[in-house]
Motif scaffolding. Structure first.
Motif, mmCIF file in Angstrom:
data_model
loop_
_atom_site.group_PDB
_atom_site.id
_atom_site.type_symbol
_atom_site.label_atom_id
_atom_site.label_comp_id
_atom_site.label_asym_id
_atom_site.label_seq_id
_atom_site.Cartn_x
_atom_site.Cartn_y
_atom_site.Cartn_z
ATOM 1 N N LEU A 1 0.885 -1.122 -0.076
ATOM 2 C CA LEU A 1 -0.074 -0.037 -0.009
ATOM 3 C C LEU A 1 1.012 1.328 0.017
ATOM 4 C CD1 LEU A 1 -2.909 -0.632 2.513
ATOM 5 C CD2 LEU A 1 -2.950 -0.796 0.121
ATOM 6 N N SER A 2 0.457 2.571 -0.676
ATOM 7 C CA SER A 2 1.128 3.687 -0.367
ATOM 8 C C SER A 2 1.005 4.129 0.829
ATOM 9 C CB SER A 2 0.408 4.561 -1.499
ATOM 10 O OG SER A 2 -0.902 4.987 -1.132
ATOM 11 N N GLU A 3 1.933 5.168 1.126
ATOM 12 C CA GLU A 3 2.095 5.879 2.218
ATOM 13 C C GLU A 3 0.388 6.432 2.772
ATOM 14 O OE1 GLU A 3 4.625 9.112 4.855
ATOM 15 O OE2 GLU A 3 5.063 8.391 2.837
ATOM 16 N N THR A 4 -0.118 7.172 1.625
ATOM 17 C CA THR A 4 -1.467 7.692 1.739
ATOM 18 C C THR A 4 -2.453 6.789 2.332
ATOM 19 O OG1 THR A 4 -0.927 9.124 -0.323
ATOM 20 C CG2 THR A 4 -3.124 9.027 0.474
ATOM 21 N N SER A 5 -2.434 5.580 1.734
ATOM 22 C CA SER A 5 -3.428 4.475 2.116
ATOM 23 C C SER A 5 -3.188 3.999 3.758
ATOM 24 C CB SER A 5 -3.507 3.268 1.302
ATOM 25 O OG SER A 5 -3.984 3.886 -0.002
ATOM 26 N N ALA B 1 -15.068 -1.465 -10.080
ATOM 27 C CA ALA B 1 -13.574 -1.365 -10.339
ATOM 28 C C ALA B 1 -12.677 -1.371 -9.096
ATOM 29 C CB ALA B 1 -13.273 -0.050 -11.141
ATOM 30 N N ILE B 2 -11.851 -2.333 -8.870
ATOM 31 C CA ILE B 2 -11.176 -2.650 -7.847
ATOM 32 C C ILE B 2 -9.619 -1.928 -7.875
ATOM 33 C CG2 ILE B 2 -10.334 -4.178 -5.989
ATOM 34 C CD1 ILE B 2 -13.019 -5.792 -6.838
ATOM 35 N N ASN B 3 -9.037 -1.196 -7.412
ATOM 36 C CA ASN B 3 -7.671 -0.478 -7.522
ATOM 37 C C ASN B 3 -7.759 -0.063 -6.039
ATOM 38 O OD1 ASN B 3 -8.567 2.022 -7.763
ATOM 39 N ND2 ASN B 3 -8.822 1.264 -10.029
ATOM 40 N N GLU B 4 -6.310 0.173 -5.729
ATOM 41 C CA GLU B 4 -6.106 0.920 -4.559
ATOM 42 C C GLU B 4 -6.724 2.310 -4.291
ATOM 43 O OE1 GLU B 4 -2.188 2.253 -1.913
ATOM 44 O OE2 GLU B 4 -1.885 1.236 -3.520
ATOM 45 N N GLN B 5 -6.668 3.085 -5.393
ATOM 46 C CA GLN B 5 -7.254 4.514 -5.432
ATOM 47 C C GLN B 5 -8.839 4.503 -5.143
ATOM 48 O OE1 GLN B 5 -6.152 7.360 -8.302
ATOM 49 N NE2 GLN B 5 -7.930 7.935 -8.923
ATOM 50 N N THR C 1 -9.365 2.883 -1.477
ATOM 51 C CA THR C 1 -8.806 3.995 -0.456
ATOM 52 C C THR C 1 -9.795 5.285 -0.411
ATOM 53 O OG1 THR C 1 -6.555 3.475 -0.752
ATOM 54 C CG2 THR C 1 -6.874 5.619 0.341
ATOM 55 N N ASN C 2 -10.419 5.679 -1.509
ATOM 56 C CA ASN C 2 -11.254 6.787 -1.525
ATOM 57 C C ASN C 2 -12.689 6.356 -0.859
ATOM 58 O OD1 ASN C 2 -9.568 8.827 -2.453
ATOM 59 N ND2 ASN C 2 -9.835 8.065 -4.780
ATOM 60 N N ALA C 3 -12.913 5.284 -1.244
ATOM 61 C CA ALA C 3 -14.365 4.529 -0.719
ATOM 62 C C ALA C 3 -14.178 4.617 0.863
ATOM 63 C CB ALA C 3 -14.557 3.426 -1.002
ATOM 64 N N HIS D 1 -18.593 18.529 -2.874
ATOM 65 C CA HIS D 1 -16.955 18.581 -2.661
ATOM 66 C C HIS D 1 -16.347 17.510 -2.411
ATOM 67 C CE1 HIS D 1 -17.135 22.925 -3.206
ATOM 68 N NE2 HIS D 1 -18.252 22.981 -2.765
ATOM 69 N N ASP D 2 -17.032 16.073 -2.800
ATOM 70 C CA ASP D 2 -16.405 14.800 -2.229
ATOM 71 C C ASP D 2 -15.486 14.431 -3.371
ATOM 72 O OD1 ASP D 2 -16.740 14.040 0.346
ATOM 73 O OD2 ASP D 2 -18.304 12.591 -0.291
ATOM 74 N N ASP D 3 -15.356 15.226 -4.523
ATOM 75 C CA ASP D 3 -14.475 14.931 -5.440
ATOM 76 C C ASP D 3 -12.934 15.239 -5.146
ATOM 77 O OD1 ASP D 3 -15.109 17.595 -5.652
ATOM 78 O OD2 ASP D 3 -14.117 17.705 -7.708
ATOM 79 N N ALA D 4 -12.646 16.067 -4.179
ATOM 80 C CA ALA D 4 -11.374 16.321 -3.964
ATOM 81 C C ALA D 4 -10.665 15.170 -3.175
ATOM 82 C CB ALA D 4 -11.587 17.791 -3.074
ATOM 83 N N LEU D 5 -10.571 13.990 -3.863
ATOM 84 C CA LEU D 5 -10.184 12.762 -3.350
ATOM 85 C C LEU D 5 -8.670 12.470 -3.618
ATOM 86 C CD1 LEU D 5 -13.259 10.561 -4.202
ATOM 87 C CD2 LEU D 5 -12.920 11.632 -2.199
ATOM 88 N N ILE D 6 -8.151 11.379 -3.068
ATOM 89 C CA ILE D 6 -6.804 11.130 -2.963
ATOM 90 C C ILE D 6 -6.658 10.578 -4.248
ATOM 91 C CG2 ILE D 6 -5.156 9.560 -1.960
ATOM 92 C CD1 ILE D 6 -6.833 9.509 0.522
ATOM 93 N N THR D 7 -5.505 11.070 -4.997
ATOM 94 C CA THR D 7 -5.040 10.156 -6.265
ATOM 95 C C THR D 7 -3.787 9.713 -6.215
ATOM 96 O OG1 THR D 7 -5.901 12.181 -7.392
ATOM 97 C CG2 THR D 7 -4.269 10.745 -8.604
ATOM 98 N N ILE D 8 -3.775 8.224 -6.324
ATOM 99 C CA ILE D 8 -2.907 7.106 -6.251
ATOM 100 C C ILE D 8 -2.422 6.803 -7.430
ATOM 101 C CG2 ILE D 8 -1.943 5.221 -4.941
ATOM 102 C CD1 ILE D 8 -3.942 5.335 -2.826
ATOM 103 N N ARG D 9 -1.284 7.320 -7.762
ATOM 104 C CA ARG D 9 -0.729 6.646 -9.169
ATOM 105 C C ARG D 9 -0.240 5.150 -9.196
ATOM 106 N NH1 ARG D 9 3.575 11.654 -10.955
ATOM 107 N NH2 ARG D 9 1.835 13.553 -10.802
ATOM 108 N N SER D 10 -0.768 4.639 -10.140
ATOM 109 C CA SER D 10 -0.049 3.127 -10.413
ATOM 110 C C SER D 10 1.433 3.168 -10.325
ATOM 111 C CB SER D 10 -0.700 2.500 -11.412
ATOM 112 O OG SER D 10 -0.968 2.819 -12.348
#
Length: 454
Positions: A50-54, A132-136, A139-141, A401-410
């Motif tokens: 996992l990324s540090e953000t997650s 669609a299952i991925n870390e981004q 984590t955002n959910a 304003h829930d679109d300002a979510l975490i962006t986790i690059r692959s």
């Protein structure tokens, strides 16, 4: 060295002692492995962790997380989901995952409108679906589900509006239930009774009023917008029930008539008043959204930028559509003399306005509004068609304003391919085919000769 009986016994004892200590060490390691675990991700970019953000987000969750995975028992997909969720479980031990076979639970799959491979994440009485299952996405959910504080959505009533709690076909009860599952709180608002729009209203919904609003009610809505309130407005063909000046102040004009779509018949829909939309303009609401959506009895919208509001198309029709101003029955055709025009048209507009003053964190307040030329697409009758539900939820998330979510690059390794020249490949091939075998044979021959000389 001359060996005696004593030295042979000592050597034998040391041999047995070594075997006993070795087996004891192996047994201790095996026991420790059942009680403790250690994992290390040695990939170049840490792409199996996992990324540090997650990880930071998981550290803030103080309640258990339950995940339901709707996937068949056999197949690679189940193993992939298990491996993926295991990354989260390593950071947060009270994440529980259970697998549900969709073939054995068809009724629940229909109720939740889920497909094979979907996740349903539960946290503190709220839940969210993911296809669609991925870390981004996961984590955002979790971030949305963990948001503290009440998020109130007020919806107008008293003028024949669509009710967010009613089960009638034309009402929005199913959509309202989905909003509550995401943590929103719904509050009906009869302005004639309460005489105000509460200050904690995060979003005001105007859902197709059938009767004209009073001047005082319109003034309350205007005041709400002047204070920076966000708005979701579902409008229909016909009059605006006393809200004509309000829609004009947003820079929006409704074209006369009802939209008809000749493309719908290609999909087996033989009602031309149902508009089919497969593609969407670029916007935060429709980012990565590719599902088909349907809009019955809709009206086209035009936008002219005002001094305050900036607008972008959110939903647009295909070519082969026009605004039919006469009754829709039998054979119909576009008639320019009646003011009918050929599309594409705007079906929904996303508006933003920068408000004066700043928030507590020093950022400028950004007001948002969405006006849609149809209310049926979120009704109980049509919500399950195509991506209507997902698009409606995405609209509310953007408005709140829930679109300002975490962006986790692959994360991918920078050295996954090895490129060699023809010369290099020839040298490597020659080395393995000739030099390595010759070297091994030579070493063996040298050792054999030395032993012969002893």
């Amino acid at each position: 060295m001359k060996q005696t009986t004593t030295t042979r016994r000592m050597a034998r004892f040391n041999h047995y002692l070594f075997i006993a200590l070795f087996l004891t060490a192996v047994g201790l390691i095996a026991w420790l492995s059942t009680h403790y675990s250690f994992e290390a991700d040695w990939t170049h970019s840490g792409r199996n962790s996992l990324s540090e953000t997650s990880s930071d987000l998981l550290a803030t969750l103080n309640a258990p997380v339950k995940i339901e995975a709707f996937v068949r028992e056999e197949g690679e997909l189940r193993r992939q989901i298990e491996s993926f969720i295991d990354r989260y479980q390593r950071s947060k031990g009270d994440i529980e995952i259970s697998f549900i076979n969709p073939d054995l639970n068809p009724q629940r799959m229909r109720e939740l409108n889920l497909g094979n491979g979907a996740l349903l994440i539960h946290y503190q009485g709220r839940s969210e679906q993911l296809q669609a299952i991925n870390e981004q996405n996961v984590t955002n959910a979790l971030r949305r589900l963990s948001r503290s504080g009440d998020r109130w959505i007020a919806y107008l009533e008293g003028h024949g509006e669509r009710d967010l709690r009613s089960e009638a076909n034309h009402a929005l009860g199913s959509f309202g239930s989905e909003l509550e599952r995401k943590g929103f709180k719904l509050q009906p608002l009869n302005l004639a009774k309460v005489g105000t729009i509460p200050g904690n209203t995060e979003l005001l919904v105007i859902a197709s009023p059938q009767l004209a609003l009073l001047e005082g009610e319109v003034a309350l809505i205007e005041g709400y917008l002047q204070r920076g309130g966000n708005l979701l407005w579902l409008t229909e063909p016909g009059s605006e029930s006393g809200l004509e000046e309000l829609i004009n102040s947003l820079g929006i004009t409704k074209l006369p008539g009802t939209l008809v779509d000749t493309n719908s018949s290609k999909l087996g829909i033989y009602n031309p008043a149902i508009v089919v939309v497969p593609d969407y303009p670029f916007h935060a609401v429709t980012s990565n959204f590719t599902a088909l959506t349907l809009y019955p009895q809709s009206v086209a919208l035009e936008f002219e930028e005002t001094n305050d509001w900036q607008g972008k198309p959110l939903i647009t029709t295909l070519t082969g559509t026009w605004n039919e101003t006469s009754e829709i029955s039998g054979a119909i055709a576009m008639n320019a003399e009646d003011g009918e025009r050929e599309g594409p048209f705007n079906l929904a507009l996303a508006l933003t306005r920068t408000m004066e003053g700043e928030t507590t964190n020093g950022e400028t307040t950004n007001q948002r509004a969405i006006v849609i030329g149809d209310g049926d697409f979120l009704s109980n009758s049509y919500l399950g068609n195509g991506g209507n539900l997902d698009l409606g939820l995405a609209m509310v998330e953007w408005l709140s304003h829930d679109d300002a979510l975490i962006t986790i690059r692959s994360r991918t390794a920078s050295d996954t391919t090895l490129e060699l020249s023809n010369t290099a490949m020839a040298l490597i091939g020659f080395g393995f085919l000739f030099l390595v075998p010759v070297g091994i044979l030579s070493a063996g021959l040298v050792i054999w000769i030395k032993r012969r000389k002893r």
